[in-house]
Write a protein that holds these residues in place. Structure first.
Motif, PDB file in Angstrom:
ATOM      1  N   LEU A 138       0.844  -1.195   0.000  1.00 15.22           N
ATOM      2  CA  LEU A 138       0.000   0.000   0.000  1.00 15.22           C
ATOM      3  C   LEU A 138       0.878   1.244   0.000  1.00 15.22           C
ATOM      4  O   LEU A 138       1.772   1.377   0.837  1.00 15.22           O
ATOM      5  N   LEU A 139       0.625   2.140  -0.950  1.00 13.10           N
ATOM      6  CA  LEU A 139       1.306   3.433  -1.000  1.00 13.10           C
ATOM      7  C   LEU A 139       0.268   4.530  -0.809  1.00 13.10           C
ATOM      8  O   LEU A 139      -0.796   4.502  -1.433  1.00 13.10           O
ATOM      9  N   VAL A 140       0.580   5.497   0.065  1.00 14.59           N
ATOM     10  CA  VAL A 140      -0.384   6.522   0.469  1.00 14.59           C
ATOM     11  C   VAL A 140       0.252   7.903   0.387  1.00 14.59           C
ATOM     12  O   VAL A 140       1.395   8.102   0.806  1.00 14.59           O
ATOM     13  N   ARG A 141      -0.505   8.860  -0.108  1.00 10.54           N
ATOM     14  CA  ARG A 141      -0.058  10.259  -0.074  1.00 10.54           C
ATOM     15  C   ARG A 141      -0.149  10.774   1.369  1.00 10.54           C
ATOM     16  O   ARG A 141      -1.154  10.589   2.053  1.00 10.54           O
ATOM     17  N   THR A 142       0.910  11.446   1.815  1.00  9.06           N
ATOM     18  CA  THR A 142       0.932  12.069   3.137  1.00  9.06           C
ATOM     19  C   THR A 142       1.435  13.505   3.005  1.00  9.06           C
ATOM     20  O   THR A 142       1.775  13.955   1.910  1.00  9.06           O
ATOM     21  N   ARG A 143       1.522  14.194   4.126  1.00  4.76           N
ATOM     22  CA  ARG A 143       2.073  15.555   4.085  1.00  4.76           C
ATOM     23  C   ARG A 143       3.548  15.553   3.717  1.00  4.76           C
ATOM     24  O   ARG A 143       4.048  16.521   3.142  1.00  4.76           O
ATOM     25  N   TYR A 144       4.260  14.462   4.039  1.00  5.72           N
ATOM     26  CA  TYR A 144       5.692  14.429   3.725  1.00  5.72           C
ATOM     27  C   TYR A 144       5.971  13.819   2.361  1.00  5.72           C
ATOM     28  O   TYR A 144       7.084  13.880   1.860  1.00  5.72           O
ATOM     29  N   GLY A 145       4.995  13.180   1.750  1.00  2.00           N
ATOM     30  CA  GLY A 145       5.226  12.547   0.458  1.00  2.00           C
ATOM     31  C   GLY A 145       4.463  11.254   0.324  1.00  2.00           C
ATOM     32  O   GLY A 145       3.228  11.263   0.271  1.00  2.00           O
ATOM     33  N   ILE A 146       5.167  10.112   0.314  1.00  2.00           N
ATOM     34  CA  ILE A 146       4.533   8.807   0.133  1.00  2.00           C
ATOM     35  C   ILE A 146       4.871   7.896   1.310  1.00  2.00           C
ATOM     36  O   ILE A 146       6.040   7.653   1.611  1.00  2.00           O
TER      37      ILE A 146
ATOM     38  N   THR B 184      10.687   4.977   0.783  1.00  3.25           N
ATOM     39  CA  THR B 184      11.942   5.544   0.278  1.00  3.25           C
ATOM     40  C   THR B 184      11.717   6.365  -0.993  1.00  3.25           C
ATOM     41  O   THR B 184      12.674   6.866  -1.574  1.00  3.25           O
ATOM     42  N   LEU B 185      10.455   6.513  -1.398  1.00  3.67           N
ATOM     43  CA  LEU B 185      10.130   7.251  -2.616  1.00  3.67           C
ATOM     44  C   LEU B 185       9.958   8.731  -2.286  1.00  3.67           C
ATOM     45  O   LEU B 185       9.003   9.122  -1.608  1.00  3.67           O
ATOM     46  N   ALA B 186      10.887   9.553  -2.747  1.00  5.45           N
ATOM     47  CA  ALA B 186      10.808  10.995  -2.493  1.00  5.45           C
ATOM     48  C   ALA B 186       9.703  11.600  -3.352  1.00  5.45           C
ATOM     49  O   ALA B 186       9.608  11.305  -4.548  1.00  5.45           O
ATOM     50  N   HIS B 187       8.892  12.454  -2.741  1.00  2.00           N
ATOM     51  CA  HIS B 187       7.740  12.990  -3.472  1.00  2.00           C
ATOM     52  C   HIS B 187       7.133  14.137  -2.693  1.00  2.00           C
ATOM     53  O   HIS B 187       7.189  14.152  -1.456  1.00  2.00           O
ATOM     54  N   PRO B 188       6.514  15.119  -3.368  1.00  5.59           N
ATOM     55  CA  PRO B 188       5.738  16.125  -2.637  1.00  5.59           C
ATOM     56  C   PRO B 188       4.414  15.519  -2.196  1.00  5.59           C
ATOM     57  O   PRO B 188       4.101  14.361  -2.520  1.00  5.59           O
ATOM     58  N   SER B 189       3.615  16.269  -1.474  1.00  2.00           N
ATOM     59  CA  SER B 189       2.286  15.806  -1.095  1.00  2.00           C
ATOM     60  C   SER B 189       1.372  15.958  -2.306  1.00  2.00           C
ATOM     61  O   SER B 189       0.764  17.005  -2.534  1.00  2.00           O
TER      62      SER B 189
END
Length: 385
Positions: free
Chosen positions: A234-242, A261-266
């Motif tokens: 399960l991968l979820v969008r959060t305030r810090y990314g994923i 470990t996946l860098a991403h914006p919210s």
């Protein structure tokens, strides 16, 4: 837009009282949208100050379908309605054929639509319907047709299938179960839900849910991946990314979400199993380097997400977001996304193949980037402060 969720909170500061009053007296947000039909002059692309957050599906016969939501006002508000468009020439031209508008100027809004070609051969248009931005009272609606190859198919009556918002593609498990990633976002524990049907969409029930820690909750916009070892990722969008969680009992239980470990914006991302068995991930920026909502890139994993390719750049501009897509049996991958929701107001599509992603550059003859699905204009200007 959702990137400025704090601003949206203040924008909707007056709505909770209104919503509480309306929901207590009037169940309209749980009733089918009053209008599901051809676009009216109100819904013209030249009368939109906002459009974005798209999804797409491709039929077995090659017809393309695209959806997003729009408004005559420049934001996510009570004027929002869902748009459905189609193309029979591989995306060279598009025609808007349907809108879902609950009550025009509100208070009910339709938003966060999703398109899905299900294993039963039916095309399903899904959307969320609610008042304001409260995911705890929203509902996921399905509109289905047996005629996905037709430019003007006959649609069945809309059906409310579960509570919450479904912002990403459903998943079909090896067992044959259909899985919806529905969320009662931001305000509730165990908000990232796994809603399952074992009878081809006739009935749905919550099998399990993952808890997103309160301090990092945003708009879950989660996706499920069934790994080759049978576990569910399960991968979820959060305030810090994923964030991520793994279930080893078919989705009944989920450890609390932890950072991936996946860098991403919210922001929303897209992940899918390709025909080859490899995984495709579309997100912002390099795998390990955080960026804003720019540099939309596609990555390939041959080891179920343990490692990823260097990335294939789809669009480097600031203001690109919300990828969604599908690979067809011929190997073509199509990704739809938005650009500048209240400025250029573009819905765009990228077409490519797995070998392009693996190489990190165009190597096939099928690469087409920044294909225009829709360009909106007009609408009402932002009110002066």
């Amino acid at each position: 837009m959702r990137i400025d969720w704090i601003k949206q909170f203040f924008l909707f500061a007056a709505i909770p009282l209104l919503a509480t009053s309306v929901l207590a007296k009037d169940p309209d947000f749980k009733a089918p949208a009053e209008y599901v039909g051809p676009p009216k002059p109100l819904h013209a692309a030249t009368n939109r100050a906002f459009q974005g957050i798209p999804s797409m599906a491709v039929t077995p016969g090659g017809r393309l379908w695209a959806t997003w939501y729009a408004s005559k006002t420049p934001g996510e508000d009570a004027n929002n309605y869902v748009v459905l468009s189609t193309s029979s020439d591989q995306g060279a031209t598009w025609k808007e054929v349907l809108v879902v508008d609950p009550d025009e100027e509100g208070p009910v809004r339709t938003f966060d639509p999703e398109l899905w070609m299900a294993p039963d051969g039916k095309l399903r248009l899904a959307w969320a319907q609610s008042i304001g931005h409260d995911g705890t009272v929203a509902g996921v609606w399905f509109l289905e047709t047996d005629e996905p190859e037709s430019a003007q198919p006959t649609w069945k009556k809309p059906v409310r299938v579960t509570d919450g918002v479904m912002m990403c593609k459903p998943t079909v498990l090896a067992s044959g179960d259909w899985v919806l990633p529905a969320s009662t976002w931001r305000k509730t524990d165990n908000s990232a839900k796994m809603v399952v049907s074992d009878d081809h969409g006739k009935t749905w029930s919550i099998r399990g849910a993952c808890n997103v820690p309160p301090k990092v909750r945003a708009f879950d916009e989660h996706m499920f991946v069934e790994r080759k070892d049978g576990s569910l990722w399960l991968l979820v969008r959060t305030r810090y990314g994923i964030g991520e969680s793994v279930s080893t009992d078919g989705g009944k239980t989920w450890p609390e979400l932890t950072p991936s470990t996946l860098a991403h914006p919210s922001a929303r991302f897209f992940i899918s199993r390709l025909n080859s068995g490899n995984l495709l991930l579309v997100k912002h920026g390099p795998i390990d380097k955080p960026t804003g909502r720019s540099h939309l890139m596609a990555f390939l994993s041959t080891d179920d997400g343990k490692s990823w390719s260097n990335g294939f750049l789809l669009d480097e501009r600031a203001g690109v977001s919300y990828p969604d897509g599908q690979q067809t049996p011929d190997g073509l991958i199509r990704i739809i996304y938005d650009f500048s929701r209240t400025g250029d107001r573009n819905i765009l599509m990228a077409t490519f193949r797995e070998e392009d992603v693996a190489a990190g550059k165009p190597v096939s003859k099928d690469v087409k980037l920044r294909q225009v699905v829709s360009k909106a204009s007009g609408g009402m200007k932002k009110a002066k402060p």
